[in-house]
Each structure stands twice: as structure tokens, then as C-alpha cells.
Design an enzyme around this catalytic site. Structure first.
Site, mmCIF file in Angstrom:
data_model
loop_
_atom_site.group_PDB
_atom_site.id
_atom_site.type_symbol
_atom_site.label_atom_id
_atom_site.label_comp_id
_atom_site.label_asym_id
_atom_site.label_seq_id
_atom_site.Cartn_x
_atom_site.Cartn_y
_atom_site.Cartn_z
ATOM 1 N N GLY A 1 46.461 18.588 41.076
ATOM 2 C CA GLY A 1 45.624 19.373 41.980
ATOM 3 C C GLY A 1 44.244 19.467 41.365
ATOM 4 O O GLY A 1 43.874 18.672 40.509
ATOM 5 N N ALA A 2 43.485 20.457 41.798
ATOM 6 C CA ALA A 2 42.118 20.613 41.302
ATOM 7 C C ALA A 2 42.116 20.712 39.775
ATOM 8 O O ALA A 2 41.320 20.047 39.105
ATOM 9 C CB ALA A 2 41.488 21.859 41.909
ATOM 10 N N LEU A 3 43.022 21.524 39.239
ATOM 11 C CA LEU A 3 43.043 21.743 37.786
ATOM 12 C C LEU A 3 43.378 20.455 37.036
ATOM 13 O O LEU A 3 42.662 20.063 36.108
ATOM 14 C CB LEU A 3 44.060 22.850 37.464
ATOM 15 N N LYS B 1 45.041 36.955 31.847
ATOM 16 C CA LYS B 1 44.671 36.203 33.051
ATOM 17 C C LYS B 1 45.283 36.846 34.298
ATOM 18 O O LYS B 1 44.682 36.854 35.367
ATOM 19 C CB LYS B 1 45.086 34.735 32.948
ATOM 20 N N GLY C 1 50.950 16.859 38.244
ATOM 21 C CA GLY C 1 50.476 17.939 39.108
ATOM 22 C C GLY C 1 48.971 17.853 39.174
ATOM 23 O O GLY C 1 48.269 18.653 38.572
ATOM 24 N N GLU D 1 52.273 30.860 44.991
ATOM 25 C CA GLU D 1 52.865 31.003 43.647
ATOM 26 C C GLU D 1 53.290 32.458 43.404
ATOM 27 O O GLU D 1 52.863 33.088 42.427
ATOM 28 C CB GLU D 1 51.862 30.541 42.591
ATOM 29 N N ASN E 1 49.637 28.577 36.338
ATOM 30 C CA ASN E 1 49.394 30.009 36.542
ATOM 31 C C ASN E 1 50.608 30.867 36.204
ATOM 32 O O ASN E 1 51.740 30.406 36.294
ATOM 33 C CB ASN E 1 49.069 30.266 38.018
ATOM 34 N N ASN F 1 44.030 36.901 43.560
ATOM 35 C CA ASN F 1 44.840 35.943 44.306
ATOM 36 C C ASN F 1 45.624 36.658 45.395
ATOM 37 O O ASN F 1 45.678 36.206 46.537
ATOM 38 C CB ASN F 1 45.793 35.204 43.359
#
Lengths: 302, 302
Positions: free
Chosen positions: A9-11, A184, A7, A268, A102, A192
Site C-alpha cells: 500500500g502507500a506505506l 502511536k 503489502g 483495521e 498499525n 483514525n
């Protein structure tokens, strides 16, 4: 340590790049960015300093990677149905699986497929977006809090914490992963959700007294559900102030869910809204604003 | 009866046209449709039967009309600051002012400028949209409930009721105008608000269990605030069912606030949301979902 990033992505790209730079043996499972990264490597533009990795181990299938010491999971949670297909081939006898995804429910879903003892959760406080293929942009913090799903070997948390620290990531271990996940959510649910619904960055919400109040009210709902979950210690309402101050310093940030909606990706909603709502409901805590936000988001994206 | 229609949107044009057709002496104060209507008249496309009025008294300024027996106010409520300018020149010694506008606070605002005894409120249940200039489309009911702001002469309500009935409008008088205003808000707040926010017609909201529940929860909030206002008798929660059934029969209807937003006009947030919220708050009734919807709408339109 041999690490597979699933996965990316950015993370996943950001943490994977930092770990590779610090000497870990990192392998990236890629889709969109495969061609760019396998030929030209990975560029990181970061408030901590830009850097490039000219050579990156890039793969299209997990079988090409084989078993590793650590799987770092950065998948969007709506892709969790691919856990078995993407992670299974990476798991050997001693493999640990660290999800930095997340929301709630990811560790539990991984534990259903792999051994509960393998599963470590990480709560990442990260502002990062993907740019063009082969690039990742890091705009804010990168802090990670790590915890075991089932407490069995605290020393492995210390080893992982040391590894992230060597890579330049502010990282600490916790004995109460669930509390950190809920903390979080205190940020993730209002920002979000509202930014994705209104297609406006955090600054627009922070600029108006009415939307600031709404954000705070939503945070209080999250905290009331969190504190019904038998956490090691309750989250205080003062946490709302610190989250507001943290966000006031962020600038024109677009949360990941807003970007997902703007770019036509799935949201998400299950991990960030539905599962927390269900955990709240089980303890008799109603969250009318969060229910409404979840319903509006689902309706907006059809 | 000599009647001036001020605020000739779909509502003003439709009722004005019916009244003229039934023999009343109707004068329309126009802006957008002035050229079309003064030269070609007014066309009504209605589920009750289409008709045309080839000759219509059209004006650009209230001074050209002079004093009348009845001012029929159909202005959008965000134009209420124009009451004095647009209505003042029409008011003689015996002039009555009937506002058919949406939401709360219109009768009270008119009473501040003119005599309280002149003011009559009408709650209109109407599905109508403007088409091209000179045309109005009527798709649903046209029912009006009339009531005095200050009860002083019930017989004039009977005369107005008879007039509307002659014009083909289902019309009745009430001794509790406020109760009828709140009843209309039970529909207007969820459907105008949600359809305008999501840019989706009522059918889309009715198609999903989650949005149906949200609509019902919002209706219950309106009813709880209404019933804190010392109405002549409370609005029962069964009214929610009848409003849902009424809307299920409406088809692909876009409420006026959705159309206003789609066409870039201002929204009637004060009359439909802010004033009802304030009336609720004064009686200690919180309406979290309606507060949130109002905040989201304002934020969405900037």
C-alpha cells in the site's frame, strides 16, 4: 540488503521506493499495482522531493522472490491471516521480519508463525496515500522507530536504522517498542476512528472545540491504558498537547482508516481498537469512549 | 374544549385528529400540510384503526385562530424560538399550554414567556411518522403522562386526562413531571442519538451484542443523571430492561431524530442532549458516552 516488501500500500510502496533509490535490492509483492509498476515503474510525489523509479522488481507471488534478508511488512492488519502464505516463502535461515503495520498484536502474531528472534517492529509516523496505480503520494513525516520484539541483538537495529537513514528516513531504535506502539495509538485511535466514523478529515475535527475535547479525552484514555502496561516509563499527559500541535500542522489530512472506509475496504478495527481495548481491560482500565467508538465503527460498516 | 395544535408534525396531527374525532373543537396551525389538509382533510393510518377527518379547521397564522382553552404544542424543539410568535396570539386569560415536545427545558422556556401556572407538560410515548401531506402514520403506542410545571390545580390534569382518554389515548397524570421526562430520555437519548448518527433503525442496534451493550450503558448514564435531580423517587436500573424489552417489540422503527436527519431537517440536540447533559453536570454527574454521542451528532450534521 535484499528486501521483500509485502503489502505494498502507500506505506510499503513509499519506504520500498526510498530504500531502492538508496541502493538496496528491493522486491515488491504486488496485487493492484502489478501491471502499472512492472511496466512503467513507480512514481513518488513527496514533500521531500518527487522521484521516479523506472525499473522496479515486481512480483505476483512470494515464491517468485524466494528468501531475502529482510521482509518489510506493510499489510493492512485485517490481512494478517495471510502472513504464512505471503511471508513464509521469503523466510530463510537469517531472514528478519520488520512489520511497519498499525496497531497492536502484529509482532506477536508474526512470532507465532516464525521465530520470535526474527521479529522487529517499526512504528511509522507517515502521511501517505496511494494515488492511481504506480503512484504514491507522501504528504508529511516519514519517521520510523524500530524495536525488537524479543531483545537479543541491538546491533541489527543499528544496521536497519542506518539503512533507513541512508534512504532519507528519520529513523531511531528503541528498547521499548511497546511504548512507541502505544504512543502511536494515542494519535491513531481518536483520529483514525473519528475521521472514519464521520467521514471527515482531521481539520474538521480540529475546527470545533467539542470535537477537539473529545479527541483529547480519547487520547487520555489511551494513555491511561498504556501506562497500565508496565512500560519502561509512563507516557505523560503532556503528550496529548504535542499530538494536537502535530495534527494542527497537518492540514486537510484523511487518516488511512477514513480512506479505507471511503473506498469500501475493511477497517483495521482489531489492531487499532480491539486489541488495545483488551490490553487495557486485562489491567482493569476501562476506556468508555474508545469502546463506544469501536462499536460505532463496526456498526457503521456493518 | 377549544384546542389549537401548534407544530403539526406527526405528533400534533395524530393527537389533534384523535381529539377532533372524539368531539373536541380542534384548530390546526399548519405549514407544509396546509393545502392538502384544508382541501382534503386528514387521514390517519393507525394500528388502533384507520380513520379520516374530511373537514379540518386549518390555519396558516395563529391570529386567524384567536384565543383558545388549550394550546397543544408539538413543535420540534429547535423551533422553540418561535414560541412567542406562534403561541402568543392563542393565549387568553384562562388558556392552558400543554407541551408534548421531546426532551428537557420546554416547560421552563414556555414559563419564561407565559405564566408558569398555565404550563402543563406531557410525555408522549408515540411511534408515528408523517406520510405525504395530509396523512399521518401511527405504528405503536400513544401513551401520554401529564404533569403541571408548577403544582397548583390537580383537577385540571384530571380534566385533560379524561379528555385524552375519551379520545382513545392511554393517559394518566403525574405529580412528578420531571421524573417522567427523564424516563423518556432513557429511551430517547440512546435510540434517537445512535439511530440518527448511524442512519440505522432500532432493529439494527438491537441485533448486535456490542450495540445492545452500548445502548444499555447510555441508559445507565441517563438514569444516574436523573437520580441526581431530587426526583420523587429514583429510577431503578431495572427500567433499562423494560426499555430494552419495549424496543425489542417495536420492529423496524426509525426514531424521529433519524428521520429528521435523513430528511435534512435540524436535529433536537439541545432538548434531548445538551440540556440533560447540563442538568447532569450541575449535579456533578458526568455522562461520557452521552457527551460523545452529542458531539458526534453535531459534528455529523455540521
Amino acid at each position: 540488503m535484499q528486501i521483500a516488501v509485502v503489502g505494498a500500500g502507500a506505506l510499503g510502496l513509499f519506504y520500498g521506493a526510498l530504500l531502492q533509490r538508496s541502493g538496496e535490492d528491493v522486491h515488491f509483492l504486488l496485487r493492484r499495482d502489478y501491471n502499472a509498476i512492472s511496466s512503467q515503474g513507480l512514481k513518488v510525489f513527496s514533500t521531500f522531493g518527487d522521484f521516479s523509479l523506472p525499473k522496479v522488481h515486481a512480483y505476483r507471488a512470494p515464491q517468485e522472490i524466494g528468501t531475502v534478508d529482510l521482509v518489510l511488512v506493510g499489510l493492512k492488519t485485517f490481512a494478517n491471516s495471510s502472513y504464512e502464505e505471503l511471508i513464509g516463502p521469503l523466510v530463510g535461515e537469517h531472514t528478519q521480519i520488520l512489520t511497519l503495520q498499525n496497531g497492536l498484536g502484529n509482532e506477536e502474531a508474526l512470532a507465532m508463525l516464525f521465530k520470535e528472534e526474527r521479529i522487529i517492529g517499526g512504528v511509522a509516523f507517515l502521511c501517505a496515500n496511494r494515488g492511481v496505480s504506480g503512484e504514491v503520494h507522501h504528504m508529511g513525516p516519514s519517521r520510523i522507530v524500530l524495536g525488537e520484539l524479543k531483545q537479543c541483538d541491538r546491533s541489527r537495529l543499528d544496521r536497519l536504522t542506518a539503512m533507513f537513514t541512508r534512504a532519507g528516513v528519520e529513523c531511531r531504535a528503541t528498547d521499548d517498542l511497546r511504548r512507541n506502539r502505544w504512543e502511536k495509538l494515542v494519535w491513531n485511535i481518536p483520529f483514525n476512528g473519528l475521521c472514519a466514523l464521520l467521514l471527515q478529515p482531521v481539520t474538521s475535527l480540529l475546527a470545533q472545540p467539542a470535537t477537539r475535547s473529545l479527541v483529547r479525552e480519547i487520547m487520555v484514555e489511551v494513555i491511561s491504558a498504556a501506562n497500565a502496561q508496565q512500560l519502561s516509563k509512563p507516557i505523560s499527559n503532556a503528550f496529548v498537547d504535542s499530538m494536537m500541535e502535530f495534527t494542527d500542522r497537518m492540514g486537510e489530512y484523511r487518516p488511512s482508516m477514513q480512506i479505507d472506509r471511503e473506498e469500501g475496504r475493511q477497517l483495521e478495527i482489531t489492531a487499532i481498537f480491539k486489541i488495545p481495548l483488551e490490553y487495557g481491560q486485562r489491567q482493569g482500565v476501562r476506556m468508555p469512549r474508545i469502546e463506544m467508538l469501536s462499536t460505532l465503527l463496526e456498526q457503521a460498516v456493518g
